[in-house]
Scaffold this motif. Structure first.
Motif, mmCIF file in Angstrom:
data_model
loop_
_atom_site.group_PDB
_atom_site.id
_atom_site.type_symbol
_atom_site.label_atom_id
_atom_site.label_comp_id
_atom_site.label_asym_id
_atom_site.label_seq_id
_atom_site.Cartn_x
_atom_site.Cartn_y
_atom_site.Cartn_z
ATOM 1 N N LEU A 1 33.037 16.245 38.083
ATOM 2 C CA LEU A 1 32.886 16.806 36.845
ATOM 3 C C LEU A 1 31.643 18.391 36.855
ATOM 4 O O LEU A 1 31.223 18.676 37.929
ATOM 5 C CB LEU A 1 32.062 16.163 35.915
ATOM 6 C CG LEU A 1 32.248 14.536 35.703
ATOM 7 C CD1 LEU A 1 31.938 14.003 34.971
ATOM 8 C CD2 LEU A 1 33.701 14.639 34.623
ATOM 9 N N LYS B 1 28.022 16.592 40.334
ATOM 10 C CA LYS B 1 27.949 15.618 38.945
ATOM 11 C C LYS B 1 29.168 14.624 39.619
ATOM 12 O O LYS B 1 30.472 15.697 39.321
ATOM 13 C CB LYS B 1 28.189 16.168 37.651
ATOM 14 C CG LYS B 1 27.529 14.880 37.128
ATOM 15 C CD LYS B 1 27.278 15.727 35.224
ATOM 16 C CE LYS B 1 28.083 16.692 34.744
ATOM 17 N NZ LYS B 1 28.190 17.394 33.670
ATOM 18 N N ARG C 1 31.635 11.016 38.203
ATOM 19 C CA ARG C 1 31.857 9.848 37.936
ATOM 20 C C ARG C 1 31.910 8.482 38.444
ATOM 21 O O ARG C 1 33.632 9.194 39.130
ATOM 22 C CB ARG C 1 32.105 9.584 37.044
ATOM 23 C CG ARG C 1 32.693 8.747 35.531
ATOM 24 C CD ARG C 1 33.819 8.795 34.598
ATOM 25 N NE ARG C 1 33.807 10.271 33.607
ATOM 26 C CZ ARG C 1 33.521 10.186 32.482
ATOM 27 N NH1 ARG C 1 32.525 9.757 31.910
ATOM 28 N NH2 ARG C 1 33.101 11.232 32.380
ATOM 29 N N ASN C 2 31.277 7.265 38.106
ATOM 30 C CA ASN C 2 32.142 6.469 39.584
ATOM 31 C C ASN C 2 33.081 5.103 38.721
ATOM 32 O O ASN C 2 32.825 5.229 37.361
ATOM 33 C CB ASN C 2 30.603 5.688 40.010
ATOM 34 C CG ASN C 2 30.239 4.905 39.175
ATOM 35 O OD1 ASN C 2 30.067 4.737 37.709
ATOM 36 N ND2 ASN C 2 28.721 4.898 40.049
ATOM 37 N N ASN D 1 32.002 4.481 35.082
ATOM 38 C CA ASN D 1 32.052 5.568 34.154
ATOM 39 C C ASN D 1 30.338 5.639 34.116
ATOM 40 O O ASN D 1 29.640 6.190 33.026
ATOM 41 C CB ASN D 1 32.593 4.999 33.015
ATOM 42 C CG ASN D 1 33.299 5.762 31.609
ATOM 43 O OD1 ASN D 1 33.294 6.393 32.207
ATOM 44 N ND2 ASN D 1 32.507 5.749 30.303
ATOM 45 N N GLU D 2 29.801 5.313 35.015
ATOM 46 C CA GLU D 2 28.153 5.948 34.725
ATOM 47 C C GLU D 2 28.192 7.477 35.876
ATOM 48 O O GLU D 2 29.586 7.880 36.807
ATOM 49 C CB GLU D 2 28.136 4.943 36.039
ATOM 50 C CG GLU D 2 26.941 3.816 35.762
ATOM 51 C CD GLU D 2 26.721 2.374 36.468
ATOM 52 O OE1 GLU D 2 26.180 1.477 36.135
ATOM 53 O OE2 GLU D 2 26.861 3.004 37.982
ATOM 54 N N LEU D 3 27.240 8.142 35.610
ATOM 55 C CA LEU D 3 27.772 10.067 35.821
ATOM 56 C C LEU D 3 26.551 9.482 36.649
ATOM 57 O O LEU D 3 25.154 9.181 37.592
ATOM 58 C CB LEU D 3 26.904 10.676 34.672
ATOM 59 C CG LEU D 3 28.343 10.566 33.962
ATOM 60 C CD1 LEU D 3 27.860 11.634 32.678
ATOM 61 C CD2 LEU D 3 29.709 11.235 33.784
ATOM 62 N N HIS E 1 27.769 14.075 26.664
ATOM 63 C CA HIS E 1 28.701 13.435 26.984
ATOM 64 C C HIS E 1 28.477 12.061 26.390
ATOM 65 O O HIS E 1 29.109 11.068 26.587
ATOM 66 C CB HIS E 1 28.433 12.679 28.514
ATOM 67 C CG HIS E 1 28.981 13.966 30.150
ATOM 68 N ND1 HIS E 1 29.873 13.199 30.079
ATOM 69 C CD2 HIS E 1 28.180 14.158 30.547
ATOM 70 C CE1 HIS E 1 30.073 14.553 31.478
ATOM 71 N NE2 HIS E 1 29.500 14.429 31.575
ATOM 72 N N THR F 1 26.011 7.390 28.151
ATOM 73 C CA THR F 1 25.894 7.073 29.370
ATOM 74 C C THR F 1 25.223 6.644 30.505
ATOM 75 O O THR F 1 24.511 7.436 30.359
ATOM 76 C CB THR F 1 27.507 8.211 30.038
ATOM 77 O OG1 THR F 1 28.229 8.335 29.121
ATOM 78 C CG2 THR F 1 28.182 7.851 31.453
#
Length: 309
Positions: A44, A63, A65-66, A69-71, A99, A110
């Motif tokens: 991101l 940055k 995203r896994n 949906n965690e950053l 977010h 998030t």
């Protein structure tokens, strides 16, 4: 066979690890750190993801995203910052608000994981990896606040601490170069920019192939060498300015201490004169204050003390 030198992790994040073809290197590092099978969905945009920023500052971050949906914010920091803990708090808060769309319920917040690879000493402690999370402890019964069943369904979390940001601080300079587990193998690479043949941590095998300096195109190798030289130069400049500031601070402190001592001595002498004048009883409070440069309040306090003695 000597271990071949690899590019530094920050350079790799900046140049080589943004491609989906290399996600498994980052996934390996995060999986070993977080003790989970991490899969990166996308890189991101963030302020210091921009390449032109990296040519100016000794800070690189990424940055991602896994699959949950965690950053995850991965940051490499070289320069010493006394307010670094406050800065990572601000960074996570900023990511959370960025977010959360207007009108979204707070349950849509998030989860953010802040991973900080530090090449300077932060705080005091004997370990080289620190983990911070949020939990709520009862002040009377010492129990941990748990989520209700409906909250677990709504938040899709089992524990309250899973809602809040988590922080990992990896103090590279504190690592003793003895790899006792798979995470240590990664930290060894972060510190020494090399991977031993016997290392088997997830992602390291591909890192060894893809991050080989000798495999870089000529122009990228020259750019990388300039980047490393610049890091050394900036580190030297920082050390020089920091040392100069410390010495100047000590010098000013000694001077201030001497001046403070003189002022304190003059005040003690004036107070003794004031006491003697009060004992004679020939002058009023205002006159004594004018003669000694003490405040009227100070004179009255001494007058009371003498009256009670």
């Amino acid at each position: 066979m000597p271990t071949r030198k690899l590019v530094s992790f920050d350079w790799a994040m900046k140049k080589l690890l943004r491609s989906k073809a290399n996600f498994d290197i980052l996934e390996g590092f995060l999986s070993e750190l977080l003790k989970d099978d991490i899969h990166i969905l996308e890189i991101l945009e963030s302020e210091s993801n921009k390449e032109e920023q990296q040519d100016k500052f000794n800070r690189v971050d990424l940055k991602v995203r896994n699959q949950d949906n965690e950053l995850v914010i991965i940051e490499v920091q070289y320069d010493r910052e006394l307010d670094y803990l406050q800065r990572i708090l601000f960074s996570t808060a900023k990511v959370i608000t960025e977010h959360l769309s207007e009108g979204d319920p707070y349950s849509s917040v998030t989860k953010v994981i802040s991973v900080n690879i530090l090449y300077f000493n932060l705080g005091q402690g004997s370990d080289y990896v620190y983990h911070g999370s949020t939990s709520f402890l009862g002040i009377h019964n010492q129990d941990i606040l748990q989520l209700s069943e409906s909250q677990k369904t709504l938040y899709r979390k089992k524990e309250a601490h899973q809602i809040f940001p988590e922080y990992y601080l990896i103090k590279i300079n504190s690592f003793d170069n003895i790899a006792k587990d798979s995470l240590d193998e990664w930290i060894y690479f972060l510190k020494n920019e090399e991977i031993k043949e016997e290392f088997r941590a997830k992602g390291l095998e591909k890192a060894k192939r893809e991050l080989d300096i000798m495999k870089l195109p000529e122009h990228e190798r020259r750019t990388y060498e300039r980047y490393r030289d610049n890091l050394h130069y900036q580190a030297s400049m920082f050390e020089t300015s920091y040392t100069a500031a410390v010495l100047e601070g000590r010098k000013e402190g000694l001077l201030e201490g001497k001046l403070e001592g003189i002022k304190e001595g003059e005040k003690k002498k004036a107070m003794q004169i004031a006491r003697n004048l009060l004992k004679t009883g020939g002058l009023n409070v205002q006159s004594i204050a004018a003669m000694t440069d003490l405040s009227i309040e100070d004179i009255r306090i001494m007058q009371t003390e003498l009256g009670n003695s």
